[in-house]
Structures are given as structure tokens and as C-alpha cells.
Design a protein around this motif. Structure first.
Motif, PDB file in Angstrom:
ATOM      1  N   LEU A   1     -11.014  -1.552   1.005  1.00  0.00           N
ATOM      2  CA  LEU A   1     -11.112  -1.030  -0.358  1.00  0.00           C
ATOM      3  C   LEU A   1     -10.138  -1.739  -1.303  1.00  0.00           C
ATOM      4  O   LEU A   1     -10.332  -1.730  -2.516  1.00  0.00           O
ATOM      5  CB  LEU A   1     -10.834   0.475  -0.360  1.00  0.00           C
ATOM      6  CG  LEU A   1     -11.952   1.340   0.208  1.00  0.00           C
ATOM      7  CD1 LEU A   1     -11.556   2.798   0.215  1.00  0.00           C
ATOM      8  CD2 LEU A   1     -13.226   1.171  -0.597  1.00  0.00           C
ATOM      9  N   GLY A   2      -9.084  -2.361  -0.763  1.00  0.00           N
ATOM     10  CA  GLY A   2      -8.167  -3.127  -1.604  1.00  0.00           C
ATOM     11  C   GLY A   2      -8.885  -4.287  -2.287  1.00  0.00           C
ATOM     12  O   GLY A   2      -8.676  -4.556  -3.465  1.00  0.00           O
TER      13      GLY A   2
ATOM     14  N   ALA B   1      -8.499   7.921   3.061  1.00  0.00           N
ATOM     15  CA  ALA B   1      -8.062   7.323   4.326  1.00  0.00           C
ATOM     16  C   ALA B   1      -7.372   5.981   4.135  1.00  0.00           C
ATOM     17  O   ALA B   1      -6.928   5.384   5.098  1.00  0.00           O
ATOM     18  CB  ALA B   1      -9.260   7.166   5.264  1.00  0.00           C
ATOM     19  N   THR B   2      -7.269   5.486   2.905  1.00  0.00           N
ATOM     20  CA  THR B   2      -6.556   4.225   2.699  1.00  0.00           C
ATOM     21  C   THR B   2      -5.057   4.483   2.852  1.00  0.00           C
ATOM     22  O   THR B   2      -4.580   5.562   2.503  1.00  0.00           O
ATOM     23  CB  THR B   2      -6.828   3.649   1.298  1.00  0.00           C
ATOM     24  OG1 THR B   2      -6.442   4.629   0.336  1.00  0.00           O
ATOM     25  CG2 THR B   2      -8.277   3.324   1.108  1.00  0.00           C
ATOM     26  N   PRO B   3      -4.323   3.505   3.391  1.00  0.00           N
ATOM     27  CA  PRO B   3      -2.897   3.729   3.637  1.00  0.00           C
ATOM     28  C   PRO B   3      -2.137   4.195   2.397  1.00  0.00           C
ATOM     29  O   PRO B   3      -1.253   5.035   2.493  1.00  0.00           O
ATOM     30  CB  PRO B   3      -2.401   2.353   4.081  1.00  0.00           C
ATOM     31  CG  PRO B   3      -3.597   1.652   4.587  1.00  0.00           C
ATOM     32  CD  PRO B   3      -4.763   2.191   3.837  1.00  0.00           C
ATOM     33  N   GLU B   4      -2.523   3.688   1.222  1.00  0.00           N
ATOM     34  CA  GLU B   4      -1.817   4.061  -0.005  1.00  0.00           C
ATOM     35  C   GLU B   4      -1.936   5.552  -0.275  1.00  0.00           C
ATOM     36  O   GLU B   4      -0.970   6.223  -0.612  1.00  0.00           O
ATOM     37  CB  GLU B   4      -2.363   3.285  -1.211  1.00  0.00           C
ATOM     38  CG  GLU B   4      -1.896   1.839  -1.282  1.00  0.00           C
ATOM     39  CD  GLU B   4      -2.572   0.969  -0.257  1.00  0.00           C
ATOM     40  OE1 GLU B   4      -3.676   1.329   0.202  1.00  0.00           O
ATOM     41  OE2 GLU B   4      -2.004  -0.064   0.120  1.00  0.00           O
TER      42      GLU B   4
ATOM     43  N   LEU C   1      -2.830   7.881   1.971  1.00  0.00           N
ATOM     44  CA  LEU C   1      -2.297   8.659   3.090  1.00  0.00           C
ATOM     45  C   LEU C   1      -0.818   8.936   2.890  1.00  0.00           C
ATOM     46  O   LEU C   1      -0.304   9.970   3.273  1.00  0.00           O
ATOM     47  CB  LEU C   1      -2.476   7.895   4.402  1.00  0.00           C
ATOM     48  CG  LEU C   1      -3.863   7.901   5.018  1.00  0.00           C
ATOM     49  CD1 LEU C   1      -3.882   7.053   6.267  1.00  0.00           C
ATOM     50  CD2 LEU C   1      -4.281   9.310   5.368  1.00  0.00           C
ATOM     51  N   ARG C   2      -0.133   7.978   2.284  1.00  0.00           N
ATOM     52  CA  ARG C   2       1.297   8.129   2.099  1.00  0.00           C
ATOM     53  C   ARG C   2       1.597   9.271   1.122  1.00  0.00           C
ATOM     54  O   ARG C   2       2.512  10.052   1.320  1.00  0.00           O
ATOM     55  CB  ARG C   2       1.870   6.818   1.545  1.00  0.00           C
ATOM     56  CG  ARG C   2       3.337   6.694   1.692  1.00  0.00           C
ATOM     57  CD  ARG C   2       3.731   5.237   1.851  1.00  0.00           C
ATOM     58  NE  ARG C   2       2.743   4.315   1.316  1.00  0.00           N
ATOM     59  CZ  ARG C   2       2.866   3.677   0.157  1.00  0.00           C
ATOM     60  NH1 ARG C   2       3.914   3.878  -0.586  1.00  0.00           N
ATOM     61  NH2 ARG C   2       1.949   2.823  -0.234  1.00  0.00           N
TER      62      ARG C   2
ATOM     63  N   VAL D   1      -6.805  13.990   6.462  1.00  0.00           N
ATOM     64  CA  VAL D   1      -8.075  13.425   6.047  1.00  0.00           C
ATOM     65  C   VAL D   1      -9.200  14.121   6.793  1.00  0.00           C
ATOM     66  O   VAL D   1      -9.160  14.264   8.001  1.00  0.00           O
ATOM     67  CB  VAL D   1      -8.093  11.922   6.355  1.00  0.00           C
ATOM     68  CG1 VAL D   1      -9.454  11.355   6.075  1.00  0.00           C
ATOM     69  CG2 VAL D   1      -7.052  11.216   5.520  1.00  0.00           C
TER      70      VAL D   1
ATOM     71  N   LEU E   1       3.133   2.803   6.491  1.00  0.00           N
ATOM     72  CA  LEU E   1       2.883   4.224   6.733  1.00  0.00           C
ATOM     73  C   LEU E   1       3.587   4.737   7.980  1.00  0.00           C
ATOM     74  O   LEU E   1       4.030   5.883   8.030  1.00  0.00           O
ATOM     75  CB  LEU E   1       1.372   4.402   6.892  1.00  0.00           C
ATOM     76  CG  LEU E   1       0.754   5.732   6.632  1.00  0.00           C
ATOM     77  CD1 LEU E   1       0.970   6.120   5.196  1.00  0.00           C
ATOM     78  CD2 LEU E   1      -0.740   5.628   6.925  1.00  0.00           C
TER      79      LEU E   1
ATOM     80  N   LEU F   1      -3.242  -6.195  -1.179  1.00  0.00           N
ATOM     81  CA  LEU F   1      -4.069  -5.551  -2.193  1.00  0.00           C
ATOM     82  C   LEU F   1      -4.101  -4.060  -1.950  1.00  0.00           C
ATOM     83  O   LEU F   1      -4.773  -3.607  -1.027  1.00  0.00           O
ATOM     84  CB  LEU F   1      -5.494  -6.102  -2.138  1.00  0.00           C
ATOM     85  CG  LEU F   1      -5.677  -7.573  -2.441  1.00  0.00           C
ATOM     86  CD1 LEU F   1      -7.107  -7.987  -2.132  1.00  0.00           C
ATOM     87  CD2 LEU F   1      -5.354  -7.859  -3.891  1.00  0.00           C
ATOM     88  N   PRO F   2      -3.382  -3.262  -2.716  1.00  0.00           N
ATOM     89  CA  PRO F   2      -3.461  -1.818  -2.520  1.00  0.00           C
ATOM     90  C   PRO F   2      -4.833  -1.309  -2.958  1.00  0.00           C
ATOM     91  O   PRO F   2      -5.434  -1.858  -3.886  1.00  0.00           O
ATOM     92  CB  PRO F   2      -2.347  -1.262  -3.409  1.00  0.00           C
ATOM     93  CG  PRO F   2      -2.008  -2.349  -4.359  1.00  0.00           C
ATOM     94  CD  PRO F   2      -2.475  -3.648  -3.803  1.00  0.00           C
TER      95      PRO F   2
END
Lengths: 331, 326
Positions: free
Chosen positions: A219-220, A261-264, A266-267, A273, B216, B255-256
Motif C-alpha cells: 500500500l506504500g 494492517a499496514t505497519p504505520e 498498527l503502530r 486488526v 513495529l 514508502l509509508p
């Protein structure tokens, strides 16, 4: 100007089981989207959602047991499904080009890369070997390969992954295509190389006005390189719209799960999720919404057929409970 | 400060290519500590030696030079027989769950196998324990009688993790455990790892090239380039104030998944050089935007930043001229 218009595309895998009964896996179930020149569309979804199959169906590259059974693919005013295989051959590699995921295995290991580039060009034009060669050198240079003249002599195994991907993009550009379909163009490449390849694709869109469809599960990439995105689930596009609109206001529960569910996310996220799970059985899909088994908002209404609904400016989603999902997602 | 569970000191691994007899300098003097209950994240491009370090930590590979001290005992020179006993405490999860599991063993037997080798449990106790472990990795116990071919990728990776934690190891090396999985499945596995770390107190070495995921799960970050650690430090420090020019450019290329995130990208030209033909001096000098003459003469030492929790190997740091324009 719309370059590619895919309408209600259905692709099935038709086979027989051990009892000789016909079995049909309904892999694509009415895929519709449009793509204009100068535009980058991101097609996302999980493994098995039908992303690559959509590309292969458009290109008419399916092999049995897969078969397109319905729908139209209109490219530059022609319906590709009506074309004879000769006409389709002349279109492929010239007007529509494809960049695939594994660059090393799509180059002929026994032919120098220069020769491969020249062949792509001479197969689709009357150009002489010399002009094709000159063009190949020029294109190799323009995709950022240092010393292109010498690189023409290189064997595929001498190239690194990033370089091989550039050669593949160069090959796609040899005949000035109008549409480039990039199937996971940077999966398996390092982030620094990934950025170089994606910048190159974007530059092509800007300078040559080509249309690009990027198939990815990252997705990035979609967030930063695409203008529009389409989310696929079990052979259907369940949400489509401008990238900003979809990321800011995802309407379909599957899209929300994906973005959560993207790491960004989730943080920042406090809650867990929801909605990971097995993909639905393509031999026996639910009658209504395909996501019904994994959706926590599902009820009886979801077993009725669902249609795309407008949820914002040029933003559509296929869900019967859009407002309930929006209000109740965090609860 | 507590004693580290594992201390790697000047780990070096050189491979010699067959036929041409060239030396591939995969890992060159890597030192770091691991503590119980903490996760170390190791990032770097392919070819930077991440997996080789991971394999040396659990002694799947013997280092060419240097030592790995596990609970104070140097395991790098132990004979293979003695290492086998250590496997109770040192476990590994591999990248590709499809090829890491024996396709002809049922899931239950896969999870029981380490118990069979390393414990004196009876077969019924083993069976109970396998079910218990399966539940702790949120694997439906109905799946225990299946073969790996019948499971999905996320389920298979849970089996791999279950197998790794069966003996209650003190240290687990996870080599790209989530990169072959879909996003929503990946989130589940990351949740599970977090839970296990809290419940078992195992130290983890998390190897990945996905910066978002590493951020994470990790407490401490190691950045590898051409087999050298070029920066190490607490997760927040390294991600928020990267010191080494390579770390800065690596992070800027990420890329975030958020279209509104500002990208301050500084892109590198070219690719990681070959570990056969190492550049002299700083390994990053061939691509560094801030390179100068003395970078190419000697390998820069690791220098402390602020209080020394964060360290990086760049000669510009003491002068404060190490910031790349991102």
C-alpha cells in the motif's frame, strides 16, 4: 481520454474432477474499471484475489483451464476480446506492454539483452536491425542503465535484480506503448532500488503520457505513486476511488482491514486488526457479498446481491452496510 | 547493566566460491548484544549479510572469525554434537514456510519433533504439549492432523513458530518471517510475536528488509551494509534521528502507507557493491552523497552519539556534518 475500459470481466477456471463432473472456479466475477492516458492505477488485494489474472485476461494471455467467459475489454476504441490472435499478437508488446514480477526469469538466459531488445522492436515494425539497435541503446540509457552501449552485450545473468528490472522496462518501452501493466514491478527489490524503478515509471507517465496499471500488495507504493486505486477481493473490485479519498475514508470493511494492517497504522492503533482469514472458496462463492464470511458487520442482507455504490466523489464501494461500517468500525 | 544473553563479537564469515576461488566477504566484524525479552531488529539490503549473521547466531554456520557467547559460553567453536544440545535454547524461523516444513509430516508431528529430540516427555505428554503450543500460537487444534500442504501461508508460519517455541527457547532468530505473507495475515503474526515475547521472555533477532515491520517489533536496531554494522541504537533513536548517511537514505526510501506522509527522499544511485570486491575504507563510500577523500582510506570506527546508546560508523559524525539533505 479513456484508454482502457474493462467492463464486467468474468474469468473462470473450468476443469473436471475425478468423477468427470465439471468444476468451475469463478476467479473473476465482474471486474470493471477504466484507465486514461497519463494516469497510474494501483490494483491491490491479497494473494488469489485475481489481480494478476485481471492483467492476463486483458492481455488475452490465459491458458486453459482459465477462460474469459464474459465482459468486454475496450482498448483505444477496439474490443480486445473480438481480435484474432494475430492482431492481438501485434498489439502485445507494442501498444500494451507488460512488466512482470520476476525479471530474471522473463529474460531469455541464452540471448544477450541487446539482441532481446532489438527483437522486440523488429517484430513489431519495419525497422532495420541498425535502427532498432540505436533505439535500444537510447532506451537503455533513458531507463538509467550506465554505459548502455556496453550493456547491450551483457547476458541476463550478469545483471543484478534492479538492472534486470530496468532492462524489462526498457523492453516494454521499445515500441512506445500506450499502456504498461506492471505486475509487482518491485517485489523482491531493495527499498533503494524500488524507489529508483518507481520514479522511472512515474517519469514515463509524465513525459510520454502512457497509462500505467501497477499490481501490488504494497500500500506504500499505491499511496505515493498512484492517482487512483482499486481494491480486489475474490475476483471483484470492492472499492475504487482516488488514492487520498480511499485512504482517508475507506468504505468497504476489507479496505479498512487492509489499511489497518499496514505497519504505520498498527503502530498508532489501539485495537486489534479484524478480518484476517482464509480467502473464500472460488468453487462455491457466497451468493451476495464475497467478504461475508470474514466481515464482522455481516447479516442476512449481505447474502443478497450487492452493487457498487457511490460513497464520495468518484469513489465507489460494494457493501450494503457502508454507514454502519463507518460509524461502528472502532467499536 | 544485566549480562547479555548472547554476545556476538567481531563475527566474520567469508565464503570461498567454488572454481574461481574468490572470497565472498559476507560478514566483516559484526558485534552486538542480545538481552532476554528484547527484540533486536536487523535491517539492510539484500547481500548485506543479514541472514548469514542470523545463521551464525544459532550456529547453523561456523564463523570464520570472532565469537558468539551464549550465556557466557563461546558456542562458535563447539563441536556439532555439543551444539545439538544448545538447540533447545536457540531456535530459528525461516522466511518461506512452504519449504521449511516437511510436507510428509502431519502438523502435530512437526511441532512434536523438537520435544522428541530435546525432552524426555512421554508420547502422550508430547501430544498434550503440542496442543498447548498450537493454542498459544492461535492455531486451530483441528489442523494438527493435517499435512502442511493443506494449510494456508499464515497457518504454516504459525506452525513454524510453534515448532520454534516448542522447547521454550531463550533466543529465536526470525529471518524475514512475514515477508511472504499478505498484509492482514502479517498483522496477525506480528501480534503473535509480541504476545510470545511477553509470555516467554525469549530474546528475538528479527531480520527483515521491511522497515515498517522492523520498526513495529524491535527495541534495538542494527543496520547492516556489506557485512558491517554501520549503525546501531534504540529503535526510536535510529528511526527518528538516523546518524549514518546510509541509514538516512535507507529510511528516506521507505514508502509509508499513507498518502499524506511527507516524503523527504534522498535517493541513492546504483546498488550495493559486490562483497567479493569490497571498496577500500568505508563500505558505503561508493554510494555516499557525502563522501570525501579520507572516507576511502580507512574503515571508519563506530563512534558514540550523545550518551552512547546509539552508535554509527561515519567519520563525519564528530564534526556534525553527517546530515544528508533529505
Amino acid at each position: 481520454m479513456t484508454l482502457l475500459r474493462v467492463k464486467d470481466l468474468h474469468t473462470h477456471f473450468i476443469s473436471r474432477n475425478l468423477d468427470n463432473e465439471i468444476r468451475i472456479a469463478t476467479a473473476l466475477n465482474g471486474v470493471s474499471f477504466e484507465l486514461s492516458r497519463g494516469e497510474v492505477l494501483g490494483l491491490v488485494g491479497e494473494t488469489g484475489a485475481g489481480k494478476s489474472l485481471t492483467a492476463y485476461s486483458i492481455m488475452n494471455l490465459l491458458k486453459p483451464p482459465a477462460r474469459v467467459v464474459g465482459g468486454t475489454v475496450e482498448f483505444d476504441g477496439r474490443n480486445l476480446r473480438d481480435l484474432q490472435s494475430d492482431d492481438m499478437n501485434s498489439l502485445r508488446g507494442s501498444e500494451i506492454a507488460m512488466v512482470v514480477q520476476n525479471p530474471r526469469s522473463s529474460l531469455d538466459p541464452l540471448t544477450r539483452i541487446g539482441e532481446q531488445l532489438v527483437r522486440v522492436h523488429t517484430a513489431h515494425s519495419d525497422a532495420t536491425a541498425a535502427t532498432a539497435r540505436a533505439r535500444a541503446v537510447e532506451i537503455l540509457g533513458s531507463v538509467g542503465i550506465p554505459a548502455p552501449e556496453e550493456r547491450m552485450q551483457a547476458w541476463p545473468h550478469e545483471l543484478s535484480g534492479g538492472m534486470a528490472q530496468r532492462v524489462l522496462i526498457a523492453m516494454a518501452l521499445m515500441n512506445e506503448p500506450k499502456l504498461i501493466i506492471a505486475d509487482e514491478p518491485t517485489t523482491g527489490l531493495d527499498v533503494t532500488v524500488q524507489a529508483q524503478i518507481l520514479d522511472l515509471l512515474r517519469e514515463l507517465v509524465e513525459t510520454r503520457n502512457v497509462a500505467v496499471m501497477i499490481i501490488t500488495h504494497d500500500l506504500g507504493i499505491v499511496a505515493h505513486y498512484c492517482q487512483r486505486m482499486a481494491v480486489m477481493f475474490a475476483g471483484r473490485i470492492v472499492e475504487t476511488g482516488n488514492v487520498n479519498s480511499v485512504f482517508d475514508n475507506p468504505a468497504h470493511p476489507y479496505t479498512r482491514t487492509l489499511i489497518d494492517a499496514t505497519p504505520e497504522r498498527l503502530r498508532d492503533l489501539k485495537h486489534k486488526v479484524h478480518g484476517g482469514g482464509a480467502p473464500p472458496n472460488l468453487y462455491n462463492l457466497p451468493t451476495g457479498c464475497h467478504y461475508v464470511e470474514r466481515c464482522r458487520f455481516a447479516d442476512d442482507v449481505c447474502n443478497d446481491p450487492v452493487a457498487m455504490e457511490e460513497v464520495g466523489a468518484a469513489h465507489f464501494a460494494m457493501c450494503s452496510h457502508i454507514s454502519a461500517v463507518r460509524d461502528g468500525w472502532l467499536s | 547493566m544485566t549480562e547479555p544473553l548472547l554476545r556476538a563479537k567481531m563475527l566474520t564469515k567469508h565464503f570461498v566460491t567454488p572454481r574461481t576461488a574468490q572470497t565472498v566477504k559476507a560478514v566483516n566484524g559484526v558485534s552486538f548484544d542480545m538481552f532476554a525479552g528484547k527484540t533486536v531488529g536487523m535491517v539492510g539490503e539484500s547481500g548485506s549479510g543479514k541472514s548469514t549473521v542470523g545463521r551464525m547466531v544459532v550456529r547453523l554456520l561456523k564463523p570464520t572469525q570472532g565469537s558468539v557467547a551464549f550465556r557466557g559460553q563461546d558456542i562458535s567453536l563447539l563441536p556439532d554434537r555439543a551444539v545439538r544440545r544448545l538447540r533447545v535454547d536457540l531456535q530459528m524461523v525461516f522466511q518461506d514456510p512452504w519449504s521449511a516444513l516437511n510436507p510428509r509430516m502431519r502438523v502435530k508431528r512437526i511441532i512434536q519433533e523438537p520435544l522428541l529430540l530435546h525432552s524426555k516427555l512421554s508420547s502422550s505428554e508430547r501430544s498434550d504439549r503440542a496442543e498447548e503450543i498450537a493454542r498459544s500460537v492461535h492455531l486451530n487444534t483441528d489442523l494438527l492432523t493435517r499435512f502442511p500442504g493443506e494449510l494456508s501461508g499464515g497457518q504454516l508460519q504459525r506452525v513454524c513458530i510453534a515448532r520454534a517455541i516448542a522447547t521454550n527457547p531463550a533466543l529465536i532468530v526470525l529471518d524475514e518471517p512475514t515477508s511472504s505473507l499478505d498484509l492482514s495475515v502479517r498483522a496477525g503474526i506480528l501480534d503473535l510475536l509480541q504476545e510470545l515475547r511477553e509470555n516467554t521472555g525469549a530474546a528475538m533477532l528479527f531480520i527483515s528488509h521491511d522497515l515498517g515491520t522492523v520498526r513495529l517489533v524491535s527495541d534495538h536496531i542494527l543496520v547492516l551494509y556489506l557485512g558491517h554494522i554501520i549503525e546501531s541504537g534504540p529503535m526510536n533513536k535510529v528511526f527518528d534521528e538516523p546518524a549514518h548517511p546510509y541509514t538516512q537514505t535507507l529510511l528516506s526510501a521507505h514508502l509509508p502507507a499513507d498518502p499524506h506522509a511527507d516524503l523527504h527522499r534522498h535517493l541513492l544511485d546504483g546498488e550495493i557493491p559486490s562483497p567479493i570486491d569490497m571498496p577500500p575504507g568505508c563500505p558505503f563510500s561508493t554510494r555516499c552523497p557525502l563522501v570525501r577523500e579520507d572516507c576511502r582510506t580507512a574503515l571508519p570506527p563506530m563512534v558514540d552519539i550523545d550518551d552512547g546508546a546509539q552508535r554509527a560508523a561515519c567519520i563525519r559524525i564528530p564534526e556534525g556534518t553527517n546530515q544528508v539533505n533529505c
